[in-house]
Design an enzyme around this catalytic site. Structure first.
Site, PDB file in Angstrom:
ATOM      1  N   SER A  86      12.523  43.314  13.102  1.00 51.06           N
ATOM      2  CA  SER A  86      13.920  42.714  13.272  1.00 51.06           C
ATOM      3  C   SER A  86      14.320  42.101  14.427  1.00 51.06           C
ATOM      4  CB  SER A  86      14.978  43.929  12.947  1.00 51.06           C
ATOM      5  OG  SER A  86      16.114  43.505  12.299  1.00 51.06           O
ATOM      6  N   ASP A 198      14.070  42.414   6.237  1.00 51.84           N
ATOM      7  CA  ASP A 198      14.128  42.924   7.417  1.00 51.84           C
ATOM      8  C   ASP A 198      13.060  44.114   7.509  1.00 51.84           C
ATOM      9  OD1 ASP A 198      15.113  45.199   9.530  1.00 51.84           O
ATOM     10  OD2 ASP A 198      16.162  43.193   9.842  1.00 51.84           O
TER      11      ASP A 198
END
Length: 294
Positions: A86, A198
């Protein structure tokens, strides 16, 4: 008599149609030769201790990663392998490319949210993500993962299965974009027909991956609101006391950089002790494997 032409009355509709025509309504499939991909991991080996740095997920709290890198650099500790997920993947890719802490901090302080957030009213999320991809590739001069200088892996999540995906080759910007595509906020990223979101969904702090890449001493930076269990696979876990904020709120960047510095300084001695222990063990093993000639 002044009569308004029908074309003028229809102009808002025409403008809307033109705007829609220029907007993508669904994610594109990245299937070119430079698409991010996974290749077999070849562990880094050396007689000295190999350091792995893992930068975890956490949105805007990721500015703390810059502070950690800053302190590690001051202490003369340079990671050999780098993993990011991320927002951590963004900082990790820059660090793996050879950027020094001073450059990372300058980029962090000058970063405008418009450089990486392309908001849209259409599609499967409110942020498309192409702008983030372009920002990364622009800063890295288009270098793919394998050309960054340090072994680097960006972690994403297969949408649907929830399995962790490891990108260690190919387009760096697309890999970072996939790793940072927060569900419902960012559009998923499609690579060779598979949708990715993500990396924090599968692993917020993928410390074990750095070990697979050859790290003898793994330093993990956990910026989660609650401690991430996967961080415990690291030798040293740094947990900065970041400011709680929305994932796209950059107003606390300086405070979060400072939080990263403070937490890293508190961990330096622990890191040095672990490195010394590993160095001693490697030296002992080398002596056993190669007995002195009589």
């Amino acid at each position: 008599m002044n009569i308004m032409k029908p074309a003028l009355k229809l102009s808002p509709i025409i403008l809307l149609a033109v705007a829609l025509a220029g907007c993508a309504l669904a994610p594109a499939n990245h299937d070119g030769g430079d698409a991010p991909r996974t290749v077999a991991i070849v562990p880094v080996k050396a007689q000295r201790p190999i350091i792995g740095l893992v930068l975890g997920a956490g949105g805007a709290r990721g500015f703390a990663h810059v502070g950690v890198v800053k302190v590690l650099e001051e202490a003369g500790l340079d990671a050999d392998v780098v993993v990011g997920t991320s927002s951590g993947a963004l900082v990790a890719s820059f660090y793996a490319s050879g950027m020094k802490a001073q450059t990372l901090e300058a980029l962090a302080l000058e970063l405008d949210d418009n450089e990486i957030f392309d908001f849209t009213l259409f599609g499967p999320g409110v942020v498309e993500g192409a702008r983030l991809q372009d920002y990364v590739n622009r800063r890295l001069s288009g270098r793919p993962i394998e050309a960054l200088g340090k072994p680097f892996a960006a972690v994403a999540t297969e949408q649907g299965s929830g399995r962790m995906a490891v990108f260690n080759r190919g387009n760096t910007g697309i890999a970072v974009r996939a790793s940072a595509s927060v569900p419902k906020m960012f559009w998923p990223v499609i690579i060779n027909g598979q949708s990715y979101v993500d990396g924090g969904v599968a692993s917020r702090v993928p410390a074990a991956l750095a070990r697979e890449m050859g790290a003898d001493v793994v330093i993990a930076v956990d910026i989660s609101r609650r401690p991430a269990e996967d961080a415990e696979a690291a030798d040293v876990v740094i947990r900065p006391q970041t400011v709680r904020s929305r994932i796209n709120d950059f107003q606390h960047r300086q405070a979060n950089i400072a939080a990263g510095e403070a937490a890293a300084r508190a961990a330096i001695e622990q890191i040095r002790r672990r490195l010394a222990a590993v160095a001693a063990q490697k030296l002992l093993t080398a002596r056993v494997d190669t007995p002195e000639r009589r």
